[in-house]
Structures are given as structure tokens and as C-alpha cells.
Design an enzyme around this catalytic site. Sequence first.
Site, PDB file in Angstrom:
ATOM      1  N   HIS A  27       4.151  11.814  10.671  1.00  0.00           N
ATOM      2  CA  HIS A  27       2.707  11.838  10.425  1.00  0.00           C
ATOM      3  C   HIS A  27       2.002  12.828  11.336  1.00  0.00           C
ATOM      4  O   HIS A  27       1.126  13.570  10.907  1.00  0.00           O
ATOM      5  CB  HIS A  27       2.109  10.451  10.701  1.00  0.00           C
ATOM      6  CG  HIS A  27       1.925   9.647   9.459  1.00  0.00           C
ATOM      7  ND1 HIS A  27       0.995   9.968   8.525  1.00  0.00           N
ATOM      8  CD2 HIS A  27       2.560   8.559   8.993  1.00  0.00           C
ATOM      9  CE1 HIS A  27       1.051   9.097   7.532  1.00  0.00           C
ATOM     10  NE2 HIS A  27       2.005   8.237   7.792  1.00  0.00           N
ATOM     11  N   ASP A  55      -4.750   5.253 -15.687  1.00  0.00           N
ATOM     12  CA  ASP A  55      -5.836   4.565 -14.986  1.00  0.00           C
ATOM     13  C   ASP A  55      -5.270   3.832 -13.756  1.00  0.00           C
ATOM     14  O   ASP A  55      -4.712   2.735 -13.876  1.00  0.00           O
ATOM     15  CB  ASP A  55      -6.477   3.585 -15.981  1.00  0.00           C
ATOM     16  CG  ASP A  55      -7.651   2.825 -15.397  1.00  0.00           C
ATOM     17  OD1 ASP A  55      -7.806   2.810 -14.163  1.00  0.00           O
ATOM     18  OD2 ASP A  55      -8.397   2.221 -16.185  1.00  0.00           O
ATOM     19  N   LYS A 115       0.855  -1.201   0.000  1.00  0.00           N
ATOM     20  CA  LYS A 115       0.000   0.000   0.000  1.00  0.00           C
ATOM     21  C   LYS A 115       0.882   1.239   0.000  1.00  0.00           C
ATOM     22  O   LYS A 115       0.617   2.217  -0.690  1.00  0.00           O
ATOM     23  CB  LYS A 115      -0.934  -0.028   1.214  1.00  0.00           C
ATOM     24  CG  LYS A 115      -1.972   1.068   1.252  1.00  0.00           C
ATOM     25  CD  LYS A 115      -1.488   2.371   1.836  1.00  0.00           C
ATOM     26  CE  LYS A 115      -2.595   3.421   1.895  1.00  0.00           C
ATOM     27  NZ  LYS A 115      -2.103   4.730   2.330  1.00  0.00           N
TER      28      LYS A 115
HETATM   29  C1  MEV Z   1       0.741   4.740   4.934  1.00  0.00           C
HETATM   30  O1  MEV Z   1      -0.040   5.342   3.937  1.00  0.00           O
HETATM   31  C2  MEV Z   1       1.745   3.782   4.320  1.00  0.00           C
HETATM   32  C3  MEV Z   1       2.568   2.967   5.304  1.00  0.00           C
HETATM   33  O2  MEV Z   1       1.708   2.271   6.198  1.00  0.00           O
HETATM   34  C4  MEV Z   1       3.384   2.010   4.483  1.00  0.00           C
HETATM   35  C5  MEV Z   1       4.144   0.955   5.294  1.00  0.00           C
HETATM   36  O3  MEV Z   1       3.716   0.622   6.394  1.00  0.00           O
HETATM   37  O4  MEV Z   1       5.152   0.472   4.753  1.00  0.00           O
HETATM   38  C6  MEV Z   1       3.440   3.852   6.145  1.00  0.00           C
END
Ligand code: MEV
Length: 433
Positions: A388, A291, A275
Site C-alpha cells: 500500500h 449495478d 469489503k
Molecule cells: C482494503 O481496501 C481491503 C482490505 O482491508 C481487505 C482486508 O482487510 O481483507 C485490505
Amino acid sequence: MAKPITGFSKLTKAQKIDWLLENYFSDSESARKTVTQYFNSDEKLQKLHDEFIENSISNFYLPLGVAPNFIINNAFYTIPMAIEESSVVAAASKAAKFWMDRGGFKANVISSVKIGQVHFTFSGNKDDLIRYFEAIKPALISETAPITKNMERRGGGILDIELRDKTAVLENYYQLHATFETLDAMGANFINSCLEQFAETFKSHAEANHIRGLNVVMSILSNYVPNCLVRAEVRCKISELKDKDIPNPEAFAEKFKQAVAIAEVEPHRAVTHNKGIMNGIDAVVLATGNDFRAVEAGVHAYASKDGTYTSLTHCSIDNDEFCFWLEIPLALGTIGGLTSLHPLVKFNLELLGKPSAKKLMEIVAVAGLAQNFAALKSLTTTGIQKGHMKMHLMNILNQFEASENERIQLVEYFKNNTVTHSAVVEAIEKLRN
Ligand code: MEV
């Protein structure tokens, strides 16, 4: 609850909005303000966007950011990223800068083959079908000539068509499995047009060739393109990994490699790990008018190609050298589709030096690798929350419409205090009282 409506698509945009406000909103004037404030005052530009989709009622903004200082194959890039998630662009920029001082990223396209299939059922004798396919194959190709002419002139086109027997997995199920080279176009329209013509040719000559019981179910490209592959990597001597967050590069390299190894064997972690890669990939895919749903579907299928969902990146340490790489399928285009229609897509492609589709595959793969590097570097050193929460603080301050003066004081305060939603709210209230 709203009543069903017929003929909604025929209403004007204003009528559509009126209907929504009447049926779904208690404070319709405030809802009208919300939805109309995003209209573009340039009517031509607004019309252009309205016509991208159906039943358009407004514009849904995403921020467009840029990550500078990427060196890819010895050339500098500033990468455009369209994304709503805070920290992603900052992470990409940080990774770019980190690797800028260590030789940059290397990337190369391994293959660029796209796939499309005509799915059909056939209840007759398999050998008859094989004979028919061999006999009709030249016509399958020649009858697509009006569609393939331009693509062939540029050096692309249909690469091959195979008959595939899938009856072991589904009764009477066969495919025409075709491969294509679509050069700088993503090629969806080209491939689908070819496939529909294959289906037409295949059906229309069947009867005359004594083939009965052949039913075409559908003709469609595949978003799984394991032979449209790109690889991106970074490498350096372990000692060169040293920086302010990495006082002990040997320990860092080992821990980083371990983090990748965990994602290689543990699907729960692999999904989150990937992700993070897609944070970088989707943002550039979207910014360049491609896309992202197709890319997402194809990439995750590739991540599970060996039967278990696994990491898309890998890491090795050999002879004191740290190597970190990504290999993914990407079907992208830099001509056709939105690329010539959306003004910001044109802007972003120019920012990237008007890349070929292959060059864009390299850039996108690098954005994914950079993102994963930044995430793993944070996760295995300071933890992810530090960065974050800094962004989270700004979001909460925006939510509370903090003044410039309040911002300065609160940012200063949270340099030495933990950011949580309640702590920020408390600090704002205290300041305001
Ligand atoms: C957050 O958008 C993405 C992360 O969770 C990816 C990861 O954990 O490697 C920080």
C-alpha cells in the site's frame, strides 16, 4: 448560502454550471476550468454520457485497469476493473498469476433465479384471499403476455407466483412473491413491468371476486437474490502453496485458514474482509456496466442470512489439500441497460469474450475470491502496508508534481526507508533544496 432554485433541470448544461459557480464557488473561473476540463471533445460521445443521468454537468473519471493471467475453468481471461483505489488491480493480478501456476480458478453458477414482489395489505378473510389468488393466478400470468413474449421465446420468463402471508410480522401485510429467469439480462425492467401488471390484474379483478379491502402498496424487484448464486474456488496441495513469500506452506495454510475463521465469527473483521472481496467484485461489475449498488446490497444481505454478519469466503484443509472458496448471489446482465450503450462497457465485454450473464457471474466471483486471497496472503505474511505504501508514495509524488528524476531518486530512497506522508514530504523538500 445558495438560494433554492426552481426549474433547474430545464436549464442548459452551461446555465447549470453558471448557477453553481455563481452560488457556491469563490474562485469561479478556476472552478469552471475544473468542471469543464473533463468534457469530451467528441460531442456525440459527450451527449451519450450526459443522457445516462439527469442534471449532468461533467464527467467523473475512474481509472480502468486490467488484471491479466486469470485462468477460470481452464480458459484465460484478462479482467477489466474500474476502481479508484490503488493496489486492488495489482493484488488481483498477483493472485491470478499465483493461481495460474496451480490450476487456476474454478467457478460455477448454482442457480439463476431472480425475485420480485407486489406488497399489499388486505383486511378481509385470509381463506377468501387464498381462493381469489388461486383463481386469478392464470390471469396474472396471461395478462403479462405482451411483456413476457420475447423473454419466453429466448427461454426465460416468469417461473412462479406465490401468495405469501406476512401478517405475523406486519398487520394485514401480504405479498405476491414472484420468481423469474431473465437469462442474459439483469432483468430489472422486465421484472418491474411484470410486477406492475400483476398488481393491476390483481386489483382490477378483486371487486368482481368479492374481495374488498385489498390495497397494493408497491411493486418492485428484490435485490436480495439468494437463489441467483455463484461459487468460485481455488484448491491445491499444501506443499504447492510455496513461493517467495510463503517459505513454509503448512504454516501459511493454517494461518490463512485461521484468518478466514476469524472473519466467519467476528463481524468487525467480516465487514473489512468482505469489503476486500467487494473491491474485486464492484470493479468488474462497474466495468461491465452492471449495478454495483444492487450487487452490494444483495451480497451483504446474503452475508447475514443466518442472523449474524459473516465471511463470504471459506477455507478448508483436508488430506493435505488447501481449498478456498466464495459463494455469493449476483444478479448481472450482459445485454440491455448500459451494456450496449457505454462504449467502454462494450469494450470490456468484448475483452471478456462477450460472456453470457452466467459466465460473467463466474468471472466476477473469481475477481472477488482473488482479491480476498491477495489481501489475506499479504495480511498473514508481509502485512498490508508494504504494498500500500509503495502506491501511497506514488500518490504523494503526483500530488507534489515530482519530476521523472525526482521520482527515480525518491523511489530508490524509499526502498530502504519507511513511507509515511511526512517522510515523503521531507524527502521531496530536501531534494528540492
Ligand atoms: C482494503 O481496501 C481491503 C482490505 O482491508 C481487505 C482486508 O482487510 O481483507 C485490505
